[in-house]
Each structure stands twice: as C-alpha cells, then as structure tokens.
Design an enzyme around this catalytic site. Sequence first.
Site, PDB file in Angstrom:
ATOM      1  N   ASP A   1       0.778  -1.239   0.000  1.00 28.83           N
ATOM      2  CA  ASP A   1       0.000   0.000   0.000  1.00 28.83           C
ATOM      3  C   ASP A   1       0.813   1.295   0.000  1.00 28.83           C
ATOM      4  O   ASP A   1       0.560   2.178  -0.783  1.00 28.83           O
ATOM      5  CB  ASP A   1      -0.950   0.010   1.200  1.00 28.83           C
TER       6      ASP A   1
ATOM      7  N   GLU B   1       1.115  -9.507  11.419  1.00 31.52           N
ATOM      8  CA  GLU B   1       0.967  -9.082  10.019  1.00 31.52           C
ATOM      9  C   GLU B   1       2.337  -8.827   9.389  1.00 31.52           C
ATOM     10  O   GLU B   1       2.608  -9.254   8.273  1.00 31.52           O
ATOM     11  CB  GLU B   1       0.114  -7.805   9.995  1.00 31.52           C
TER      12      GLU B   1
HETATM   13  C1  GLC Z   1      -3.061  -4.318   3.545  1.00 29.38           C
HETATM   14  C2  GLC Z   1      -1.928  -4.877   2.696  1.00 29.38           C
HETATM   15  C3  GLC Z   1      -2.501  -5.726   1.602  1.00 29.38           C
HETATM   16  C4  GLC Z   1      -3.382  -6.803   2.188  1.00 29.38           C
HETATM   17  C5  GLC Z   1      -4.422  -6.226   3.148  1.00 29.38           C
HETATM   18  C6  GLC Z   1      -5.129  -7.306   3.951  1.00 29.38           C
HETATM   19  O1  GLC Z   1      -3.897  -3.478   2.833  1.00 29.38           O
HETATM   20  O2  GLC Z   1      -1.148  -3.855   2.189  1.00 29.38           O
HETATM   21  O3  GLC Z   1      -1.493  -6.302   0.831  1.00 29.38           O
HETATM   22  O4  GLC Z   1      -4.020  -7.510   1.180  1.00 29.38           O
HETATM   23  O5  GLC Z   1      -3.795  -5.387   4.073  1.00 29.38           O
HETATM   24  O6  GLC Z   1      -4.220  -8.103   4.630  1.00 29.38           O
END
Ligand code: GLC
Length: 417
Positions: free
Chosen positions: A160, A383
């Site tokens: 992101d 995460e």
């Molecule tokens: C964030 C990450 C993305 C992922 C999402 C859910 O937005 O950047 O890659 O898919 O979280 O885990």
Amino acid sequence: MDADKIDRQARRILRGNDRGGYTVPTAGLYPYQWNWDSCFAAWGFSTFDVKRAWFEIHTLFTGQWDNGMVPHIIFHKRADGYFPGPDVWQVDRVPHTSGITQPPVAATLIRSVYDADKHYGRVHMELIYGRLVAWHRWFMKNRVEEGMAAITHPWESGRDNAADWDAALENVDGSNVGDYTRCDTLHVDAAMRPSKADYDRYLAIVQFSRGVEWDDAEIAANGPFRVADVGMTFILLRACRDLLHIAAELDHYTGEIEGWIKTLEAGVERHWNPEGFYDSLDLRTGVFSGAPGSASFLAWYAGMQSEDLLTLLTDILDRTQFGIASLDPRRQRFDALRYWRGPIWPVVNAMIGLGLAEQGHTLLAAKLRRDTQRLIAEHGFYEYFSPLDGAPAGGSSFTWTAAIWLAWAGPHARGRL
Ligand code: GLC
C-alpha cells in the site's frame, strides 16, 4: 520449537478467521475478504482441509466483475470498523466490492491446491479456469502497457504505502477529499500505518475512478495515478505461466496465454533501473521510483535470472534478520516498522524463497525459509515484522502468516508450490 503446537495454532487462526466460506485477513482491522490474502488462505487450508480451500476460491470469484476484474475486497457481509467501505466505492453489484484489483496470485496458488487434490480438484479447476482466463485477459487488455503491469491505485499493488509510489503520489491532489474518519489507526499504532497525507491521496484516486464509473479507458487516459508496478508485472507473469500449465492439463487452447507471457517477458526488461535493480516506473512521467524494495526480488518467482540482483539481495540480507525488508535499509526513506516502507512480510519472503529455489539458488532459498520459520516461531502470527530485530507489528492472528507457516515455512510444510 514445538512445531506441532505451532501447526495447531496456525490451523486455529485459519478456522477462527473463517466467516463461512471466506477468511478475513484478521478480525477488526480487515473484516472482509481480501483478494490475494484469500488465495494464500486457500493454500494454507489445502494442507489440512482441501474442500475448504476450494470454497475460499469460489467465494473470491463471486466478486468478479462482468469485465473480468477480480476486486481487491469483497464486502460479503456488513462489518463495522473498516474504512473505506462499500458506500465509498459505490460499485453497483452484489456482493459489494471495491473498484480496484490486487496482485493475481490466484492461478499460481490454485495450481498448488489442485496438485494437492488432483482427483476432486479437476472439477473445481474446470469451473474456475474460465474465470481465471477472464481476469488475466482483463489485465492484459486494460493494464499492461509496453509489457508492464500498471496499477491505478497504490492499494492494487498490495504494498500500500511502499516507497515506489512516493513520486507519483506527489502529483495527486488530495486537498479536496472532504472529511472522513480512518479506522485503521483505531486498531493499530498510527506510526505503523500510512500517513494522513497519503490517505487523502488514496481517497482522491478512488473519487476520480468512482466519478467515471470505473471506466478502464477513462482511468487509463486521465486517472491521477498510473505506475508500472514491478511487483505486479512479476506476479502476473508468474501467474500466466501457471495458467498455461493449467490450460495444457485441462486440454484448453494455449496460444493466447503464450502470447501474454511473451509480452510480459519483454516488459520485464523495461523495469530494469540502471542503478542495478528492477524498479517501478511512473507511466505519467517515465521516471523510475528509485526504491529497491522486496518486489524487485520477485524476479526469480517470475522465472527470471539476474546475477546483479543476487548481489543486491545478499547485501541487504547481511544488514537485516528474518528475511527481506520491504525497502533497502540503506535508503533514507527506510522505516523499520511503517508498513511497506521497511518491515518484513512472511508472504513476500515465501514468494521470493519459492522463486529462488526454483531457479536453483537452493541455499539462499533454504535460509529464507528457515529465517521465516524462526521469525514466526519466536514472534507469533503477526501481520509484519521489523527486519532489524523481528519486533512484530500490525494485526495479530493474521491469516496469511498462518497460511505461510502451514504451506511453506513450518517444519512440516511442503515448502514448495
Ligand atoms: C493491507 C496490505 C494488503 C493486504 C491487506 C489485507 O492493505 O497492504 O497487501 O491484502 O492489508 O491483509
């Protein structure tokens, strides 16, 4: 390390995040079905419940648009605590979805689920094959420029707030987005998330695309953000190779897919930044991002070889622990705990490790796998993690971290696709 115990924890996380046919990445922070998370979840499920793995894939494709695009979020059911929800995206269909896509790891991971379940898997493959082709065709028609895969919003990349997007985002006007309340910073420390200025711009891009009713041609011509994402090109190329394999296995025509592979192979060369790494490129200005990050090292996963890249990788690994930092720690913009501007993501370690192993860099691949194993065993199913000391960050009980443990990193994992 008690591997059986950690395996059990991982399976419990997948079951616990199951909302009935789809898995949320983590409760609270991400309460819907996310595209590439879901494909990794299916890979994880395939190690102990292959029927559930297929179910995950089918629910993902219920979100597919008529034009073939598979959105990055499917809002199956109401959930609180997430922004921007369906009312912001305003996509006119059910189940509600976002209006952008995410890295197409589906063909690659579905191929692996199929390998785990050849017998019953064949009928699932037959059902899904056409949908996969439609999604790839949408990519090739609407997003691939000079052989490189373009993104129209940083969130499409899955990374992101990566440094790759900084310069291109500077040209997006976020000053008129109006008032809104973020929810991510209610769940996670703001210092570990993208900044407010970035968020304003993310919303400005959504507002533009929504305003032209998600018209791909209009977005391509006038959208405020269009970057050839090196990660997306590599992942799409890899996915096309796996799609070709599936097509051959199911006796489908393969010529179209072979053409896509040639186009993308040529595009990869354009991603080479003479500074010595594969890089993303702003398609509006033609300027490289200058950010050597983890996406660059997906080259092997995409079937490429590069000695220069190997040198850069070992340089970076000498300065970090537990795998591949999302940005080279020698760069000024490196931030060990801010989302995609430094931290390690087990899912990216896995893709890079798989690629290295397939291209014959066995020792490096084994090291990456061992480091990821130790990271999760010592620090938990978070995460993301600091590449300096493994400090965990972001959401906990995270689906794709658990899936990576079961399918690739853990001592009982198959360790390959
Ligand atoms: C964030 C990450 C993305 C992922 C999402 C859910 O937005 O950047 O890659 O898919 O979280 O885990």
